[in-house]
Motif scaffolding. Sequence first.
Motif, short mmCIF file in Angstrom:
data_model
loop_
_atom_site.label_atom_id
_atom_site.label_comp_id
_atom_site.label_asym_id
_atom_site.label_seq_id
_atom_site.Cartn_x
_atom_site.Cartn_y
_atom_site.Cartn_z
N UNK A 65 35.90 26.25 49.27
CA UNK A 65 36.91 27.28 49.06
C UNK A 65 36.29 28.65 49.29
N UNK A 66 37.07 29.68 48.98
CA UNK A 66 36.62 31.06 49.15
C UNK A 66 37.09 31.89 47.95
N UNK A 67 36.31 32.91 47.62
CA UNK A 67 36.67 33.82 46.54
C UNK A 67 37.69 34.83 47.07
N UNK A 68 38.79 34.98 46.35
CA UNK A 68 39.81 35.97 46.71
C UNK A 68 39.84 37.08 45.67
N UNK A 69 40.41 38.23 46.02
CA UNK A 69 40.39 39.37 45.07
C UNK A 69 40.95 39.05 43.69
N UNK A 70 41.94 38.17 43.60
CA UNK A 70 42.49 37.85 42.27
C UNK A 70 41.54 36.98 41.44
N UNK A 71 40.42 36.55 42.00
CA UNK A 71 39.41 35.79 41.26
C UNK A 71 38.41 36.70 40.56
N UNK A 72 38.49 38.01 40.82
CA UNK A 72 37.48 38.95 40.34
C UNK A 72 37.86 39.60 39.02
N UNK A 73 36.83 40.03 38.28
CA UNK A 73 37.07 40.79 37.06
C UNK A 73 36.73 42.26 37.31
N UNK A 74 36.64 43.05 36.26
CA UNK A 74 36.37 44.49 36.42
C UNK A 74 34.97 44.77 36.99
N UNK A 75 34.07 43.80 36.90
CA UNK A 75 32.73 43.95 37.48
C UNK A 75 32.69 43.57 38.95
N UNK A 76 33.86 43.24 39.49
CA UNK A 76 34.02 42.87 40.90
C UNK A 76 33.25 41.60 41.29
N UNK A 77 33.12 40.69 40.33
CA UNK A 77 32.62 39.36 40.65
C UNK A 77 33.51 38.34 39.95
N UNK A 78 33.34 37.07 40.30
CA UNK A 78 34.17 36.01 39.72
C UNK A 78 33.94 35.98 38.21
N UNK A 79 35.03 35.98 37.46
CA UNK A 79 34.89 35.96 36.00
C UNK A 79 34.66 34.54 35.50
N UNK A 80 34.24 34.45 34.23
CA UNK A 80 33.88 33.14 33.67
C UNK A 80 35.06 32.17 33.66
N UNK A 81 36.26 32.67 33.36
CA UNK A 81 37.43 31.79 33.34
C UNK A 81 37.74 31.23 34.70
N UNK A 82 37.50 32.01 35.75
CA UNK A 82 37.79 31.54 37.11
C UNK A 82 36.81 30.44 37.52
N UNK A 83 35.56 30.52 37.04
CA UNK A 83 34.62 29.43 37.30
C UNK A 83 35.20 28.11 36.78
N UNK A 84 35.81 28.17 35.58
CA UNK A 84 36.42 26.96 35.02
C UNK A 84 37.59 26.49 35.87
N UNK A 85 38.33 27.44 36.43
CA UNK A 85 39.43 27.10 37.32
C UNK A 85 38.91 26.45 38.60
N UNK A 86 37.80 26.96 39.12
CA UNK A 86 37.19 26.34 40.30
C UNK A 86 36.79 24.89 40.01
N UNK A 87 36.30 24.65 38.79
CA UNK A 87 35.96 23.28 38.40
C UNK A 87 37.20 22.40 38.42
N UNK A 88 38.36 22.97 38.05
CA UNK A 88 39.61 22.21 38.11
C UNK A 88 39.88 21.70 39.52
N UNK A 89 39.57 22.52 40.53
CA UNK A 89 39.78 22.09 41.91
C UNK A 89 38.99 20.82 42.21
N UNK A 90 37.72 20.83 41.81
CA UNK A 90 36.88 19.66 42.05
C UNK A 90 37.34 18.45 41.25
N UNK A 91 37.78 18.70 40.02
CA UNK A 91 38.21 17.59 39.16
C UNK A 91 39.47 16.92 39.70
#
Length: 194
Positions: A30-56
């Motif tokens: 997959x690819x990181x999209x702007x809506x995956x980012x937090x205020x620090x402009x990197x993927x936030x911790x919750x989105x990592x869990x969402x990415x795991x959902x894709x694999x699961x």
Amino acid sequence: MNLLIRLFWILLSRRKEPQCGAFDTLRVRSRVYPNDLDLNMHVNNGRFLTFADLGRVDWFFRSGAWGVARKKGFIPVIGDVNARFIRQLKAFDRFYVETRLLGWDDKWAFLEHKILDKNDRVAGLIVVRGMFWSKKHGGLKPVDLIKATGNATEQQHLESPALPEWVEKWRETLDSLSATARKEKEIQRSLEDR
């Protein structure tokens, strides 16, 4: 890109692939999209869990677990998550989710998700403890699910491999926490009944 669109794309692109074995490691790109980012402009911790959902979800469908569970009226539920965030993912970075079954006990299955950057370096490691559950029947035993998918053709697939030591300790801690919560609930009920 919305998670549902990503899930739909994964399911559409994988529909012709053969069923995988219970212990196969599956990889989703997959690819990181702007809506995956937090205020620090990197993927936030919750989105990592969402990415795991894709694999699961990919693992559920490709292993045959989803089809078997749904026919019997069970839905997937996650009881617990342990996550370690190691490396940043930024906007438009390519990443991969590798998913594999670590093992199970009488009630829970343990799945590992490695979030890898485009250079195959681990950006996040997520382990979940989950089950397929129904209101009518309770939890579906992981070994029964594996048997029903046809992945238990060899004797070794009828017994869980040993969980990694840290996962076993985590499991014991979670069981202890659950027992403590049940006791506290019983005490609260007895106080309310007085």
